[in-house]
Design an enzyme around this catalytic site. Structure first.
Site, PDB file in Angstrom:
ATOM      1  N   TYR A 103      39.846  31.797  34.761  1.00 46.61           N
ATOM      2  CA  TYR A 103      40.339  32.938  33.972  1.00 46.61           C
ATOM      3  C   TYR A 103      40.067  34.244  34.708  1.00 46.61           C
ATOM      4  O   TYR A 103      40.964  35.065  34.915  1.00 46.61           O
ATOM      5  CB  TYR A 103      39.647  32.905  32.613  1.00 46.61           C
TER       6      TYR A 103
ATOM      7  N   LYS B  63      42.906  36.751  36.301  1.00 49.53           N
ATOM      8  CA  LYS B  63      42.979  38.146  35.832  1.00 49.53           C
ATOM      9  C   LYS B  63      42.744  39.110  37.002  1.00 49.53           C
ATOM     10  O   LYS B  63      43.376  40.163  37.086  1.00 49.53           O
ATOM     11  CB  LYS B  63      41.927  38.380  34.749  1.00 49.53           C
TER      12      LYS B  63
ATOM     13  N   TYR C  24      38.679  27.469  29.893  1.00 49.31           N
ATOM     14  CA  TYR C  24      38.723  27.834  31.312  1.00 49.31           C
ATOM     15  C   TYR C  24      38.475  26.639  32.222  1.00 49.31           C
ATOM     16  O   TYR C  24      39.097  26.501  33.258  1.00 49.31           O
ATOM     17  CB  TYR C  24      37.708  28.940  31.632  1.00 49.31           C
TER      18      TYR C  24
ATOM     19  N   TYR D 183      31.042  24.665  33.861  1.00 49.10           N
ATOM     20  CA  TYR D 183      30.873  25.926  33.137  1.00 49.10           C
ATOM     21  C   TYR D 183      29.649  26.668  33.670  1.00 49.10           C
ATOM     22  O   TYR D 183      28.630  26.082  33.981  1.00 49.10           O
ATOM     23  CB  TYR D 183      30.681  25.677  31.629  1.00 49.10           C
TER      24      TYR D 183
ATOM     25  N   ARG E  52      25.552  40.509  26.097  1.00 52.38           N
ATOM     26  CA  ARG E  52      26.879  41.069  25.883  1.00 52.38           C
ATOM     27  C   ARG E  52      26.760  42.419  25.173  1.00 52.38           C
ATOM     28  O   ARG E  52      25.828  42.629  24.385  1.00 52.38           O
ATOM     29  CB  ARG E  52      27.731  40.139  24.994  1.00 52.38           C
TER      30      ARG E  52
ATOM     31  N   ASN F 100      34.024  42.568  25.068  1.00 56.57           N
ATOM     32  CA  ASN F 100      33.717  41.997  23.751  1.00 56.57           C
ATOM     33  C   ASN F 100      34.098  42.888  22.582  1.00 56.57           C
ATOM     34  O   ASN F 100      33.236  43.477  21.924  1.00 56.57           O
ATOM     35  CB  ASN F 100      32.245  41.574  23.686  1.00 56.57           C
TER      36      ASN F 100
ATOM     37  N   ARG G 179      35.179  27.310  35.395  1.00 50.88           N
ATOM     38  CA  ARG G 179      35.022  28.369  34.417  1.00 50.88           C
ATOM     39  C   ARG G 179      35.593  29.699  34.932  1.00 50.88           C
ATOM     40  O   ARG G 179      35.990  30.565  34.168  1.00 50.88           O
ATOM     41  CB  ARG G 179      33.532  28.498  34.154  1.00 50.88           C
TER      42      ARG G 179
END
Ligand SMILES: NC(=O)c1ccc[n+]([C@@H]2O[C@H](COP(=O)([O-])OP(=O)(O)OC[C@H]3O[C@@H](n4cnc5c(N)ncnc54)[C@H](O)[C@@H]3O)[C@@H](O)[C@H]2O)c1
Length: 358
Positions: A159, A163, A81, A308, A232, A188, A156
Site C-alpha cells: 500500500y 501510494k 495489504y 506484516y 498514532r 489517522n 504489508r
C-alpha cells in the site's frame, strides 16, 4: 470526486454540498454512506469504479469541466495489504494512473489523498533502543523526511509503496507537463462512518477503530497486535475535511505542495487507544464494567497473516498546513472518541450482549 462513497468522501460531500457553492460529480460503486445526498441536484453519482472502461468518456468530460479532481479511491485497509497485495497495488497505483494522465492532459488540478504510510518506519525505529529523543529522527516533514519502507517479502508495504509511486508520478507530471497538484498525507482521521462493523454492515477485518468498536459491541476481547506499542496521532474527520476545503479554496497556496494533515496533540499508543475506547464506551453506555473490558495480546502474524509489520510512530510536522492554509487542529482525542463511538453505538447496539467482565 473519486471514491466519494467512502468514509472521507461522505464527510467531504456533507461539507461541500451543505455549503451550496459546489457542484460535485462523484464516482464510487458503493453508496451506503452517502444516501442523504443522492437526491441533491448539485451532486451526480456515477455508481461504478472510476477506472471502469464504460465510464471513461464521462470521466474525461467531468475532468475537463472541473475546477479540481479529488481522488479518494483506494483499498486502504491494513488487513488487505499482505493478504491481497495485487489488488492493493492495482487499486492504489494502476487504477489511479489514468486519472493522473487525464488531469495532466487537460491541465486540471489533482488533489490526491495519499497516506502518511509513505513515510514507512522512522529512522528512530531502526536504532537499537530507539532514537525518539531526537525529533530529527522521527518527526515526519513533508519535503525532508526519507520514505523508509521494509523488505519486499513483508507485503504489508504494498500500500505504502503504491501510494508513494503515485506521488512520484504526480510530481513527475507536474515537472514535465505542468500538472497542477496537491498531495494530502492523512494521519489517522477518525469519525462516524469510518469502515464497518464486521458481520453487521461489512465483512473482513476493518481498521483499528472499528476492530476495537466491534469487540466492545460483541462483548469480545479487544485484540492488541504486538502489544499495541505502535504510536498514532488521531485527528477529527471534521477538522480534516476543513483542511481539505481550505486547500480547495486556496489554489495559489496549495498547488505544488504536499501536506501532512493530523493532530500532534492526540498521540497515543494503540494500547492506550484501546484503554481510552473502553473507558469512553463505559461513559456512553453508563455501564462501568466496560472500564475493565478484556484486552488480549496477539501477534501480527496471527492477526494479519505473514508479511506484516507496522509503522512505529507518526508524528507529523504541521507547520506547512498552518502557514499556507491557516489550519491547526484542536479537537482532543476524548471528544473524537465520544462522537465516533456514540455513532457506532447508536447504529449497532440493538441486540448487543452485555459487557464482558474482566
Ligand atoms: N481515513 C484515514 O485516516 C486515511 C489515512 C490515510 C490515507 N487515507 C486515504 O484517503 C482516501 C480515502 O480514505 P477513506 O478512509 O475514505 O477510505 P474508504 O475505504 O472509506 O473509501 C474509499 C472509497 O473508494 C472507493 N473506491 C475504491 N476503488 C474505487 C474506484 N476504482 N473508483 C471509485 N471508487 C473506488 C471505495 O468503494 C470506497 O468507498 C484513500 O486514498 C486512503 O488511502 C485515509
Amino acid at each position: 470526486m473519486l471514491g466519494c462513497g467512502g468514509f472521507i468522501g461522505s464527510h467531504l460531500l456533507d461539507r461541500m454540498l451543505g455549503d451550496g457553492r459546489f457542484r460535485v460529480d462523484g464516482w464510487d460503486p458503493e453508496d451506503g454512506k452517502i444516501q442523504a445526498h443522492l437526491g441533491n441536484p448539485r451532486f451526480r453519482l456515477h455508481r461504478r469504479p472510476a477506472n471502469a472502461p464504460e465510464t471513461r468518456a464521462e470521466l474525461e468530460q467531468a475532468v475537463r469541466s472541473a475546477d479540481a479532481v479529488i481522488n479518494l479511491a483506494a483499498i486502504c485497509n491494513p488487513s488487505e495489504y499482505n493478504t491481497r497485495p495485487l489488488s492493493v497495488i492495482h487499486a492504489n497505483l494502476f487504477d489511479v494512473y489514468p486519472v493522473i494522465l487525464l488531469c495532466a492532459e487537460h491541465g486540471r488540478w489533482l488533489v490526491n489523498l495519499s497516506t502518511s504510510e509513505v513515510y514507512g518506519r522512522t529512522i528512530a525505529g531502526y536504532l537499537p533502543g530507539g532514537g525518539y529523543d531526537d525529533p530529527d529522527l522521527y518527526e515526519l516533514r513533508e519535503d525532508e523526511t526519507p520514505l523508509v519502507l521494509g523488505p519486499v517479502r513483508n507485503q504489508r508495504w504494498t500500500y505504502a509503496c503504491a501510494k508513494q509511486m503515485v506521488e512520484r508520478l504526480i510530481y513527475a507530471h507536474h515537472m514535465e507537463d505542468g500538472l497542477p497538484f496537491t498531495i494530502i498525507r492523512p494521519l489517522n482521521f477518525f469519525g462516524p462512518r469510518m469502515d464497518y462493523i464486521p458481520s453487521r454492515d461489512g465483512d473482513g477485518v476493518p481498521r483499528v477503530l472499528a476492530c476495537f468498536m466491534a469487540a466492545l459491541l460483541a462483548g469480545e476481547p479487544m485484540r492488541l497486535v504486538d502489544g499495541g506499542r505502535a504510536r498514532r496521532t488521531i485527528v477529527s474527520i471534521h477538522e480534516a475535511v476543513d483542511a481539505i476545503c481550505r486547500i480547495l479554496e486556496r489554489p495559489q497556496a496549495a498547488q505544488g505542495e504536499i501536506f501532512n494533515i493530523g493532530n500532534r496533540d492526540n498521540e497515543v499508543t494503540i494500547a492506550e487507544l484501546a484503554d481510552r475506547m473502553r473507558k469512553t464506551y463505559a461513559r456512553i453506555t453508563g455501564d462501568a464494567r466496560y472500564n475493565d473490558h478484556p484486552i488480549v495480546e496477539t501477534s501480527a502474524e496471527d492477526f494479519y497473516g505473514a508479511g506484516y509489520e507496522d509503522c512505529d510512530r507518526r508524528m507529523p510536522d504541521l507547520t506547512k498546513a498552518e502557514r499556507l492554509l491557516g489550519w491547526s487542529p484542536k479537537v482532543p482525542l476524548d471528544d473524537i472518541l465520544l462522537e465516533t463511538m456514540t455513532h457506532f453505538h447508536e447504529a449497532h447496539a440493538a441486540g448487543r450482549p452485555a459487557a464482558a467482565g474482566p
